[in-house]
Design an enzyme around this catalytic site. Structure first.
Site, PDB file in Angstrom:
ATOM      1  N   LEU A  83      10.256   0.517  12.840  1.00 16.87           N
ATOM      2  CA  LEU A  83       9.328   0.205  11.743  1.00 16.87           C
ATOM      3  C   LEU A  83      10.013   0.110  10.388  1.00 16.87           C
ATOM      4  CD1 LEU A  83       7.635   2.696  13.583  1.00 16.87           C
ATOM      5  CD2 LEU A  83       5.842   1.559  12.318  1.00 16.87           C
ATOM      6  N   TYR A 156       9.202 -11.751   1.969  1.00 19.22           N
ATOM      7  CA  TYR A 156       8.927 -10.652   2.914  1.00 19.22           C
ATOM      8  C   TYR A 156       8.666 -11.211   4.303  1.00 19.22           C
ATOM      9  CZ  TYR A 156       6.060  -7.338   5.564  1.00 19.22           C
ATOM     10  OH  TYR A 156       5.529  -6.559   6.566  1.00 19.22           O
ATOM     11  N   LYS A 160      10.712 -10.837   7.908  1.00 17.49           N
ATOM     12  CA  LYS A 160      10.128 -10.271   9.131  1.00 17.49           C
ATOM     13  C   LYS A 160      10.181 -11.298  10.274  1.00 17.49           C
ATOM     14  CE  LYS A 160       8.407  -6.749   9.709  1.00 17.49           C
ATOM     15  NZ  LYS A 160       8.963  -5.421  10.091  1.00 17.49           N
ATOM     16  N   ASN A 185      -3.341  -6.093   8.025  1.00 22.08           N
ATOM     17  CA  ASN A 185      -3.217  -5.095   6.943  1.00 22.08           C
ATOM     18  C   ASN A 185      -3.726  -3.719   7.378  1.00 22.08           C
ATOM     19  OD1 ASN A 185      -3.162  -7.733   5.529  1.00 22.08           O
ATOM     20  ND2 ASN A 185      -3.085  -6.430   3.712  1.00 22.08           N
ATOM     21  N   LYS A 195       0.197  -0.806  -2.823  1.00 15.98           N
ATOM     22  CA  LYS A 195      -0.629  -1.688  -1.992  1.00 15.98           C
ATOM     23  C   LYS A 195      -2.065  -1.613  -2.485  1.00 15.98           C
ATOM     24  CE  LYS A 195       3.084  -2.314   0.543  1.00 15.98           C
ATOM     25  NZ  LYS A 195       3.608  -1.420   1.541  1.00 15.98           N
ATOM     26  N   ASN A 255     -10.563  -9.833  -1.185  1.00 13.02           N
ATOM     27  CA  ASN A 255     -10.029  -8.732  -2.009  1.00 13.02           C
ATOM     28  C   ASN A 255     -11.059  -8.213  -3.006  1.00 13.02           C
ATOM     29  OD1 ASN A 255      -7.581  -9.002  -0.706  1.00 13.02           O
ATOM     30  ND2 ASN A 255      -6.705 -10.333  -2.279  1.00 13.02           N
TER      31      ASN A 255
HETATM   32  P1  NAD Z   1       6.520   1.576   4.158  1.00 15.22           P
HETATM   33  O1  NAD Z   1       7.132   0.787   3.056  1.00 15.22           O
HETATM   34  O2  NAD Z   1       5.415   2.526   3.858  1.00 15.22           O
HETATM   35  O3  NAD Z   1       7.646   2.426   4.901  1.00 15.22           O
HETATM   36  C1  NAD Z   1       8.904   1.894   5.227  1.00 15.22           C
HETATM   37  C2  NAD Z   1       9.810   3.036   5.639  1.00 15.22           C
HETATM   38  O4  NAD Z   1      11.086   2.480   5.971  1.00 15.22           O
HETATM   39  C3  NAD Z   1      10.046   4.058   4.517  1.00 15.22           C
HETATM   40  O5  NAD Z   1       9.974   5.361   5.034  1.00 15.22           O
HETATM   41  C4  NAD Z   1      11.458   3.740   4.054  1.00 15.22           C
HETATM   42  O6  NAD Z   1      12.144   4.880   3.524  1.00 15.22           O
HETATM   43  C5  NAD Z   1      12.102   3.215   5.317  1.00 15.22           C
HETATM   44  N1  NAD Z   1      13.227   2.317   5.047  1.00 15.22           N
HETATM   45  C6  NAD Z   1      13.235   1.244   4.198  1.00 15.22           C
HETATM   46  N2  NAD Z   1      14.455   0.691   4.174  1.00 15.22           N
HETATM   47  C7  NAD Z   1      15.239   1.408   5.036  1.00 15.22           C
HETATM   48  C8  NAD Z   1      16.582   1.311   5.445  1.00 15.22           C
HETATM   49  N3  NAD Z   1      17.403   0.376   4.949  1.00 15.22           N
HETATM   50  N4  NAD Z   1      17.043   2.210   6.355  1.00 15.22           N
HETATM   51  C9  NAD Z   1      16.229   3.184   6.848  1.00 15.22           C
HETATM   52  N5  NAD Z   1      14.950   3.330   6.475  1.00 15.22           N
HETATM   53  C10 NAD Z   1      14.461   2.459   5.575  1.00 15.22           C
HETATM   54  O7  NAD Z   1       6.080   0.508   5.241  1.00 15.22           O
HETATM   55  P2  NAD Z   1       4.804   0.473   6.216  1.00 15.22           P
HETATM   56  O8  NAD Z   1       3.679  -0.142   5.480  1.00 15.22           O
HETATM   57  O9  NAD Z   1       4.663   1.782   6.844  1.00 15.22           O
HETATM   58  O10 NAD Z   1       5.309  -0.589   7.293  1.00 15.22           O
HETATM   59  C11 NAD Z   1       6.062  -0.164   8.421  1.00 15.22           C
HETATM   60  C12 NAD Z   1       6.391  -1.368   9.286  1.00 15.22           C
HETATM   61  O11 NAD Z   1       5.182  -1.983   9.716  1.00 15.22           O
HETATM   62  C13 NAD Z   1       7.178  -2.448   8.554  1.00 15.22           C
HETATM   63  O12 NAD Z   1       8.112  -2.973   9.458  1.00 15.22           O
HETATM   64  C14 NAD Z   1       6.137  -3.486   8.177  1.00 15.22           C
HETATM   65  O13 NAD Z   1       6.713  -4.769   8.120  1.00 15.22           O
HETATM   66  C15 NAD Z   1       5.170  -3.362   9.338  1.00 15.22           C
HETATM   67  N6  NAD Z   1       3.766  -3.703   9.047  1.00 15.22           N
HETATM   68  C16 NAD Z   1       3.122  -3.149   7.968  1.00 15.22           C
HETATM   69  C17 NAD Z   1       1.770  -3.440   7.757  1.00 15.22           C
HETATM   70  C18 NAD Z   1       1.001  -2.836   6.611  1.00 15.22           C
HETATM   71  O14 NAD Z   1      -0.158  -3.207   6.398  1.00 15.22           O
HETATM   72  N7  NAD Z   1       1.552  -1.904   5.861  1.00 15.22           N
HETATM   73  C19 NAD Z   1       1.101  -4.307   8.638  1.00 15.22           C
HETATM   74  C20 NAD Z   1       1.804  -4.861   9.714  1.00 15.22           C
HETATM   75  C21 NAD Z   1       3.135  -4.545   9.914  1.00 15.22           C
HETATM   76  O1  DAU Z   2      -0.835  -8.458   6.784  1.00 17.90           O
HETATM   77  C1  DAU Z   2       0.063  -7.415   6.990  1.00 17.90           C
HETATM   78  C2  DAU Z   2       0.794  -7.104   5.690  1.00 17.90           C
HETATM   79  O2  DAU Z   2      -0.153  -6.477   4.837  1.00 17.90           O
HETATM   80  C3  DAU Z   2       2.020  -6.217   5.896  1.00 17.90           C
HETATM   81  O3  DAU Z   2       2.955  -6.894   6.676  1.00 17.90           O
HETATM   82  C4  DAU Z   2       2.632  -5.829   4.554  1.00 17.90           C
HETATM   83  O4  DAU Z   2       3.708  -4.938   4.752  1.00 17.90           O
HETATM   84  C5  DAU Z   2       1.562  -5.171   3.714  1.00 17.90           C
HETATM   85  O5  DAU Z   2       2.087  -4.871   2.434  1.00 17.90           O
HETATM   86  C6  DAU Z   2       0.330  -6.067   3.580  1.00 17.90           C
HETATM   87  O6  DAU Z   2       0.628  -7.215   2.767  1.00 17.90           O
HETATM   88  P1  DAU Z   2      -0.411  -7.760   1.660  1.00 17.90           P
HETATM   89  O7  DAU Z   2       0.351  -8.523   0.655  1.00 17.90           O
HETATM   90  O8  DAU Z   2      -1.577  -8.414   2.299  1.00 17.90           O
HETATM   91  O9  DAU Z   2      -0.921  -6.333   1.053  1.00 17.90           O
HETATM   92  P2  DAU Z   2      -1.205  -5.859  -0.446  1.00 17.90           P
HETATM   93  O10 DAU Z   2      -1.903  -4.546  -0.342  1.00 17.90           O
HETATM   94  O11 DAU Z   2       0.016  -5.940  -1.298  1.00 17.90           O
HETATM   95  O12 DAU Z   2      -2.251  -6.935  -0.964  1.00 17.90           O
HETATM   96  C7  DAU Z   2      -3.498  -7.138  -0.311  1.00 17.90           C
HETATM   97  C8  DAU Z   2      -4.195  -8.267  -1.030  1.00 17.90           C
HETATM   98  O13 DAU Z   2      -4.571  -7.812  -2.341  1.00 17.90           O
HETATM   99  C9  DAU Z   2      -3.324  -9.489  -1.258  1.00 17.90           C
HETATM  100  O14 DAU Z   2      -4.139 -10.666  -1.137  1.00 17.90           O
HETATM  101  C10 DAU Z   2      -2.834  -9.344  -2.694  1.00 17.90           C
HETATM  102  C11 DAU Z   2      -3.965  -8.616  -3.358  1.00 17.90           C
HETATM  103  N1  DAU Z   2      -3.581  -7.690  -4.468  1.00 17.90           N
HETATM  104  C12 DAU Z   2      -2.602  -6.788  -4.220  1.00 17.90           C
HETATM  105  C13 DAU Z   2      -2.206  -5.896  -5.211  1.00 17.90           C
HETATM  106  C14 DAU Z   2      -1.088  -4.924  -4.972  1.00 17.90           C
HETATM  107  C15 DAU Z   2      -4.253  -7.728  -5.674  1.00 17.90           C
HETATM  108  O15 DAU Z   2      -5.183  -8.543  -5.880  1.00 17.90           O
HETATM  109  N2  DAU Z   2      -3.872  -6.857  -6.657  1.00 17.90           N
HETATM  110  C16 DAU Z   2      -2.868  -5.936  -6.472  1.00 17.90           C
HETATM  111  O16 DAU Z   2      -2.547  -5.174  -7.424  1.00 17.90           O
END
Ligand code: NAD
Ligand code: DAU
Length: 348
Positions: A83, A156, A160, A185, A195, A255
């Protein structure tokens, strides 16, 4: 130990929920949380399980190939759930290269370590956690299927998508057993307040502007983070190799509607007159290249593996707000230091 699983990024938002689930549910597995603790990594996410005998932490950067290989040897790793990533789209727009270094090079380092350390590939699994953003942006209705062609639009999602391609290439070229899941998300406890959802909760609480990009018309499909962790558990144990699963909540929101809902929930919970927090909504410059809509068709995992979300969004979002309100120390901790600098640079 029955298995010794390397979970990368286990100190982050989703990773910490996956680590917790595996440590508690599988006492006969050794769980090794490999994380470099970037701004998004926080061991405070894991205080409740850090003393468990089957939990181990390794502070390692996945960009460091030698350190990754040494971790495989030290803990005799049998499987990987990967992850660790740079995860925030806005940060990828200002600094794409760090996304290439961690998400692409870091993933290839892990694949090489697995390929070099494992003898009989049939006995080991490399599971890569990916995102629905690799499919691009939906403009004319419909859903992302596992067969939807990749069309990443942000640095990003390009990073990925590239890492997904490398995982498949290692399966095809070297015979590594791999699986990939692409999730929508996530929301829930422990998400860094850059986020949308935790940022808005934090700002409403502190009477700060709620920055809505563009007109707030963009649509995301939200899933409670614990349900993502449950899906990862199901896929990891499914015995399916070289396969892909989409994970999502069939839960699309514009949003602006999410932000209004959070205002209403927090007004109620903070004892404010309903309508007070909506005045904080501020429409700001749109995100560059902002994807319009993501929507996952999660039928495959539902029908073939029997996974379903355990919570409705209405329940999950209330629980999430309650968590942030009752974990002030956590929120204060992650919003001190460099957070303020990021916030000012990004939002002015
Ligand atoms: P996050 O940013 O909260 O956490 C990422 C973690 O990775 C952190 O603990 C960070 O310290 C670690 N990390 C970053 N760079 C590193 C490196 N070079 N070496 C070792 N560790 C490192 O991310 P998240 O939201 O928990 O997402 C986790 C995974 O799930 C990611 O691969 C992301 O692409 C994927 N994902 C996230 C979402 C979402 O909505 N957040 C949705 C679908 C998929
Ligand atoms: O779809 C999965 C992805 O969801 C993951 O792969 C990413 O790691 C995760 O960050 C997330 O990406 P988004 O760009 O969709 O998430 P974020 O929370 O940054 O934004 C959600 C939506 O809200 C997007 O349309 C942008 C908008 N936004 C976001 C922020 C931070 C705003 O309008 N204002 C804001 O300040």
């Amino acid at each position: 130990m029955e298995k010794s699983i390397l979970i990368t990024g286990g100190a982050g938002f989703i990773g910490s929920h996956v680590v917790r689930l595996f440590v508690k549910k599988y006492p006969t597995y050794r769980i090794v949380n490999l994380d470099s603790l970037t701004y998004a990594g926080n061991l405070a996410n894991l205080t409740d399980i850090e003393s468990e005998p089957n939990y181990h932490f390794a502070k390692v950067d996945i960009q460091d190939a030698e350190a990754v290989e040494a971790t495989f040897r030290q803990f005799q790793i049998t499987d990987v759930i990967h992850l660790a990533a740079e995860s925030h789209v806005d940060r990828s727009i200002t600094d794409p290269l760090s996304f290439v270094k961690t998400n692409v090079v870091g993933t290839v380092n892990l694949l090489n370590a697995a390929k070099g350390y494992w003898q009989d590939f049939d006995k080991h699994l490399f599971y890569h956690i990916s995102t629905d953003e690799v499919y691009g942006s939906l403009h004319d209705g419909g859903y992302f299927l596992e067969t939807t062609p990749y069309d990443p639009q942000s640095p990003y999602s390009a990073s990925k998508a590239s890492s997904d391609h490398f995982v498949r290439a290692y399966a095809n070229t070297y015979g590594l057993k791999t699986v990939i899941s692409n999730c929508s998300n996530n929301y829930g406890p422990n998400q860094f307040p850059e986020k949308l959802i935790p940022l808005c909760i934090h700002n409403i609480k502190n009477n700060k502007p709620l920055p809505v990009y563009g007109k707030g018309e963009n649509v995301r499909d939200w899933l409670f983070v614990v349900d993502h962790a449950r899906a990862i558990d199901v896929i990891f144990h499914s015995g399916r190799f070289n396969d892909t699963f989409n994970i999502g909540g069939f839960n699309e929101w514009k949003n602006i509607d999410i932000v209004r809902l959070l205002c209403e929930i927090l007004d109620r919970k903070l004892g404010r007159k309903i309508g007070t927090s909506e005045k904080l909504i501020t429409f700001v410059k749109d995100r560059a290249g902002h994807d319009l809509r993501y929507a996952i068709d999660a039928s495959k995992i539902q029908q073939e593996l029997g996974w379903e979300p355990s919570l409705t969004f209405e329940v999950g979002i209330e629980q999430t707000v309650d968590w942030y309100l009752s974990n002030e120390d956590w929120l204060n901790g992650v919003t001190s230091g460099d957070y303020q600098k990021y916030y000012e640079q990004h939002y002015g």
